[in-house]
Design an enzyme around this catalytic site. Sequence first.
Site, PDB file in Angstrom:
ATOM      1  N   CYS A 385      22.632 -10.097   1.866  1.00 51.13           N
ATOM      2  CA  CYS A 385      21.963 -10.713   3.093  1.00 51.13           C
ATOM      3  C   CYS A 385      23.246 -11.704   3.361  1.00 51.13           C
ATOM      4  O   CYS A 385      24.287 -11.255   4.026  1.00 51.13           O
ATOM      5  CB  CYS A 385      20.660 -11.190   2.966  1.00 51.13           C
ATOM      6  SG  CYS A 385      19.950 -11.580   4.795  1.00 51.13           S
ATOM      7  N   HIS A 511      17.375  -6.543   1.869  1.00 52.58           N
ATOM      8  CA  HIS A 511      16.801  -7.411   0.607  1.00 52.58           C
ATOM      9  C   HIS A 511      16.259  -6.327  -0.356  1.00 52.58           C
ATOM     10  O   HIS A 511      15.031  -5.988  -0.584  1.00 52.58           O
ATOM     11  CB  HIS A 511      15.992  -8.451   0.749  1.00 52.58           C
ATOM     12  CG  HIS A 511      16.711  -9.668   1.432  1.00 52.58           C
ATOM     13  ND1 HIS A 511      17.112 -10.712   0.584  1.00 52.58           N
ATOM     14  CD2 HIS A 511      16.629  -9.899   2.519  1.00 52.58           C
ATOM     15  CE1 HIS A 511      17.528 -11.565   1.650  1.00 52.58           C
ATOM     16  NE2 HIS A 511      17.274 -11.257   2.742  1.00 52.58           N
ATOM     17  N   GLU A 513      15.830  -6.184  -3.612  1.00 55.89           N
ATOM     18  CA  GLU A 513      15.201  -6.873  -4.745  1.00 55.89           C
ATOM     19  C   GLU A 513      13.648  -6.862  -4.260  1.00 55.89           C
ATOM     20  O   GLU A 513      12.903  -6.770  -5.482  1.00 55.89           O
ATOM     21  CB  GLU A 513      15.734  -8.262  -4.767  1.00 55.89           C
ATOM     22  CG  GLU A 513      15.490  -9.389  -3.749  1.00 55.89           C
ATOM     23  CD  GLU A 513      16.651  -9.584  -2.945  1.00 55.89           C
ATOM     24  OE1 GLU A 513      17.485  -8.340  -2.859  1.00 55.89           O
ATOM     25  OE2 GLU A 513      16.698 -10.307  -2.016  1.00 55.89           O
TER      26      GLU A 513
HETATM   27  N1  GLN Z   1      21.269 -16.910   7.081  1.00 58.08           N
HETATM   28  C1  GLN Z   1      21.275 -15.307   7.586  1.00 58.08           C
HETATM   29  C2  GLN Z   1      20.764 -14.886   8.713  1.00 58.08           C
HETATM   30  O1  GLN Z   1      19.927 -15.580   9.019  1.00 58.08           O
HETATM   31  C3  GLN Z   1      21.079 -14.704   6.222  1.00 58.08           C
HETATM   32  C4  GLN Z   1      19.741 -14.622   5.882  1.00 58.08           C
HETATM   33  C5  GLN Z   1      19.296 -14.333   4.456  1.00 58.08           C
HETATM   34  O2  GLN Z   1      20.357 -14.336   3.371  1.00 58.08           O
HETATM   35  N2  GLN Z   1      18.089 -13.966   4.433  1.00 58.08           N
HETATM   36  O3  GLN Z   1      21.051 -13.861   9.092  1.00 58.08           O
END
Ligand code: GLN
Length: 541
Positions: A385, A511, A513
């Site tokens: 992410c 994600h 995970e």
């Molecule tokens: N801050 C980034 C976004 O809002 C990544 C978010 C995250 O890592 N969950 O896109």
Amino acid sequence: MVMTKYVFITGGVMSGLGKGLVTCSVGKILQVRGFTVNVIKIDPYLNVDAGTMNPYIHGEVYVLDDGYEADMDLGAYERFLGLTLSRWNNITTGQVYQTVIERERRGEYLGKCVQIIPHITDEIKRRIRMVADRTNPDVLIVECGGTVGDIESLPFLEAFRQMRLEEEPNDTMLIHVTLVPMLRSVGELKTKPTQHSVMELRRIGLQPDAIVARCEHGIVDGEPRRKIALYSNVAEEAVFTSYDVECIYELPMILDGQGLGKYVCRRLGLEDRAPDWSGWKEIVDSFKNVKHDVRIAMCGKYAKLADCYVSVNEALRHAGAALGARVRIDWIETEEFEEDPSAVERLSGYDGVLVPGGFGVRGTEGKIRAIEYARTHGIPFLGICFGFQLAVVEYARNVVGLKGAHSTECDPDTPHPVIDLLPEQRGIDRLGGTMRLGLHPIDLQHGSLIESLYGSDRIYERHRHRYEVNPEYVEKLQKGGLKFTGWSPDRRRMEVLEIRGRSFFLATQFHPEFRSRPGNPSPVYYGFVRASLERALAGGA
Ligand code: GLN
């Protein structure tokens, strides 16, 4: 339709006793006997969900398929019990009040005075029974967060009391998890805190059917056990012990070994079936019989708090267990690399570098340095992410030559906004539940590393982000050698990047995970740990 029975779980003395793990264990104990289960977590806070809460204080925000942003206990439930949960599996005070107040504004209470009893408690019971009706398990386990005696949990405990009265006597039971501390100076287990917390429960009309005593080491037996039984008004055989274990997935077998399964079945009038632990034991053994060590540097903010990244840690361990490797995770606060740029060299001592999800500008330059170091030194790298987004920034700056490239989240005035707000995020001014959330399909490039890991060219993974790769820079970055190998089906959204070379370098906007399970690790984490293990075995680190 089966008639669902209910197990209520409460906690005493203090939080952090592993009440969630006891809940998971009760579920597993029933599953290995062939009963179906479902789980609800009650969070007595006023937040509507965990999405707006600081992980530093409250632990990871766990995302479900349906995009609900949940307390991290729901992650443990999914991992232990192999369930796919929905937003209805989490009840918060905020949700309950929101519903009741909206109903009041619509005039649905017909002029009545709206009160905690019966209106709030009715809404709590409605939400609990709705999950029973929709998922129709043999047993629905309902865990109340917090500690008995908290003002916040009172309406929920009152709802439990009413349900115990309304359901048939052997259709509900209550398990109370408390602390039994060891006073080292006198070498004695102290039962008084347990006695007091059970007294508090009984004061509000709840009699526990079983006590799970949380101890650091060993089983609570003999005199302390007798005392707990006597003062809690339960049989001695209904006092069980949960203690520190090396592998959390072992706890269900430990508790069942003490007779918990037999006791729960008898208490609920369920058939006394023999448990089949074989499949679960195989998984537990895979965690215990690891031969090699793999050292992973986890680079982030809040890095020191394991609870902020539980799912990432678990996904690494699931992958490690499947590969016969113990994953040793060091948390590295990346601000260190900003104060002292040469400090990044300590990453050479690791077999893999992981930059997990995150928000906000603090520590980002350090993370970018970590990514650059991993890329230029051939250390296996995984970005998740925010880690994916910063890998794009790093490549844009250092390889493609886009000076000052950044995400507009961190630098709104960057000359090269390679990461920018999702178009549909513009104009959103509410924080709660407004990110791009939950399960979305992703198409994978034929012949890519990611496709080979999944063995499929269409996958579904969970998301939680507001920013994405700016479509205007995709071509430039690709020409510069960065490979995007996964996209949303309309090809607008970049979901995966990889750099093919001598080592593993992969990052995902999603994600993975959140869908990793013991015995069934996430392909992304599996690939990363496998590459890290190869480096470890080659003596690279
Ligand atoms: N801050 C980034 C976004 O809002 C990544 C978010 C995250 O890592 N969950 O896109």
